[in-house]
Enzyme design. Structure first.
Site, PDB file in Angstrom:
ATOM      1  CG  ASP A   1      -2.142  -0.903   0.999  1.00 45.24           C
ATOM      2  OD1 ASP A   1      -2.305  -1.424  -0.123  1.00 45.24           O
ATOM      3  OD2 ASP A   1      -2.920  -1.096   1.963  1.00 45.24           O
ATOM      4  N   GLY A   2       2.047   1.212   0.607  1.00 48.26           N
ATOM      5  CA  GLY A   2       2.938   2.374   0.571  1.00 48.26           C
ATOM      6  C   GLY A   2       3.353   2.709  -0.847  1.00 48.26           C
TER       7      GLY A   2
ATOM      8  CB  THR B   1      -9.133   0.599   5.750  1.00 45.07           C
ATOM      9  OG1 THR B   1      -8.612   1.080   4.507  1.00 45.07           O
ATOM     10  CG2 THR B   1     -10.620   0.315   5.607  1.00 45.07           C
TER      11      THR B   1
ATOM     12  CE1 TYR C   1      -1.701   6.637  13.817  1.00 46.57           C
ATOM     13  CE2 TYR C   1      -1.222   8.661  12.624  1.00 46.57           C
ATOM     14  CZ  TYR C   1      -1.141   7.899  13.782  1.00 46.57           C
ATOM     15  OH  TYR C   1      -0.503   8.407  14.882  1.00 46.57           O
ATOM     16  CB  SER C   2      -8.463   7.127  10.443  1.00 50.92           C
ATOM     17  OG  SER C   2      -9.685   7.436  11.087  1.00 50.92           O
TER      18      SER C   2
ATOM     19  CG  ASN D   1      -4.371   6.029   2.825  1.00 50.83           C
ATOM     20  OD1 ASN D   1      -5.322   5.690   2.130  1.00 50.83           O
ATOM     21  ND2 ASN D   1      -3.473   5.166   3.267  1.00 50.83           N
ATOM     22  CD  GLU D   2      -3.153   8.458   6.676  1.00 51.63           C
ATOM     23  OE1 GLU D   2      -1.991   8.330   6.215  1.00 51.63           O
ATOM     24  OE2 GLU D   2      -3.958   7.525   6.750  1.00 51.63           O
TER      25      GLU D   2
ATOM     26  CB  SER E   1      -4.443   1.962  13.769  1.00 54.67           C
ATOM     27  OG  SER E   1      -3.894   3.263  13.651  1.00 54.67           O
TER      28      SER E   1
ATOM     29  CG  ASP F   1       0.178  11.331  21.968  1.00 54.08           C
ATOM     30  OD1 ASP F   1       0.287  12.175  22.874  1.00 54.08           O
ATOM     31  OD2 ASP F   1       0.422  10.121  22.124  1.00 54.08           O
TER      32      ASP F   1
END
Length: 292
Positions: free
Chosen positions: A74-75, A188, A190-191, A147-148, A193, A177
């Protein structure tokens, strides 16, 4: 297909045979192949690459490309999306990485996928992206993300304070943080997680998800993606980390951040039996009884 572009970074030995099959099949079909320079360097010692051309920037390819192929995880797909962002060229991900929400096509499905691409037996799923604007154009022309967007504390245990406005109306102050603003595609990542919800593509929403918030009554919120978001950051230090997908910069506390919908969408190729819901079930083991 008349021309395709391949984008990757490295390739493991166990996938060399599949990459060679991919290239040989395209050449057999008289497809023009353009390979990004890092990926060409990774494969050139394993088999002949004399019939393919190398590119350093997708926008400099001299002819029109029908399909952009991302080969990796995905990266790698997120980096591939940067290459085609703003264009109408559709993209597909062949997974040689791990989880693969974006790079959906596994090695075992490669042959079937190529046949569908050749016969134009595929659909197009448009994915929304977000953009970041700052004074001084922090990310230059790469000021978008599939993504974000994330703002995060930098090299300290102290939390940061993120004041947030929607369409110039005050929303909240987050003691945390960090703060994530995710697209449906990024829901699906970082958000998720950090406790954020999964949002279906095409929902026309963003998700604002705090990272380890100090106040436990502060929860993720889903907002319309036509919202204009403004962030102002405070804390005990003078600089913070800001990221768009995998790209990271430091900013100081005097910088206001403006997040909105990117004007163009990414065209994602969808094949038969590889829908978004199929991917969710397979990657998250939905519908399986793991108690035994």
């Amino acid at each position: 297909m008349k021309a395709v572009a391949l984008y990757g970074k490295t390739v493991n030995k166990e996938h060399i045979e599949q990459i060679e099959f991919l290239i040989d099949t395209l050449l057999e079909w008289n497809v023009n192949i353009f390979v990004c320079e890092p990926f060409h360097d990774a494969i050139k010692d394993h088999f002949s690459t004399s019939n393919i051309r190398v590119f350093t920037n997708f926008r400099n390819i001299p002819i029109e490309v029908d399909v952009f192929m991302s080969i990796g995880g995905d990266g790698t797909f997120l980096e591939s999306a940067r290459q085609v962002a703003g264009s109408s060229v559709p993209i597909i991900g062949f997974n040689t990485g791990r989880l693969g929400f974006l790079s959906r096509i596994s090695s075992s499905d490669l042959k079937e996928a190529l046949v569908q691409l050749k016969n134009h037996e595929y659909g197009i799923e448009q994915r929304a992206m977000l953009q970041l604007k700052t004074e001084g154009d922090l990310f230059g022309s790469d000021n978008f993300a599939l993504n974000e967007f994330t703002v995060h504390k930098n090299d300290t245990s102290s939390m940061i304070i993120v004041k947030t406005w929607l369409n110039d109306e005050y929303l909240n102050t987050y003691w945390a943080d960090g703060l994530i603003i995710a697209t449906p595609t990024g829901s699906t990542a970082y958000s998720m997680s950090c406790g954020g919800p999964i949002i279906m593509p095409g929902s026309e929403n963003f998700i604002i998800t705090p990272v380890a918030p100090h106040n436990l009554n502060v929860r993720p919120i889903v907002i319309p993606d036509n919202s204009q978001i403004r962030l102002s950051i405070e804390g005990r230090i003078n600089n913070y980390m800001v990221s768009l997908d995998s790209r990271i910069h430091k900013i100081d506390h005097n910088t206001d951040l403006y997040i909105s919908l990117f004007p163009k969408k990414l065209n994602l190729i969808t094949l038969k039996n590889h829908t978004y819901l199929t991917t969710l079930r397979n990657k998250l083991n939905w519908g399986l009884d793991k108690r035994n």
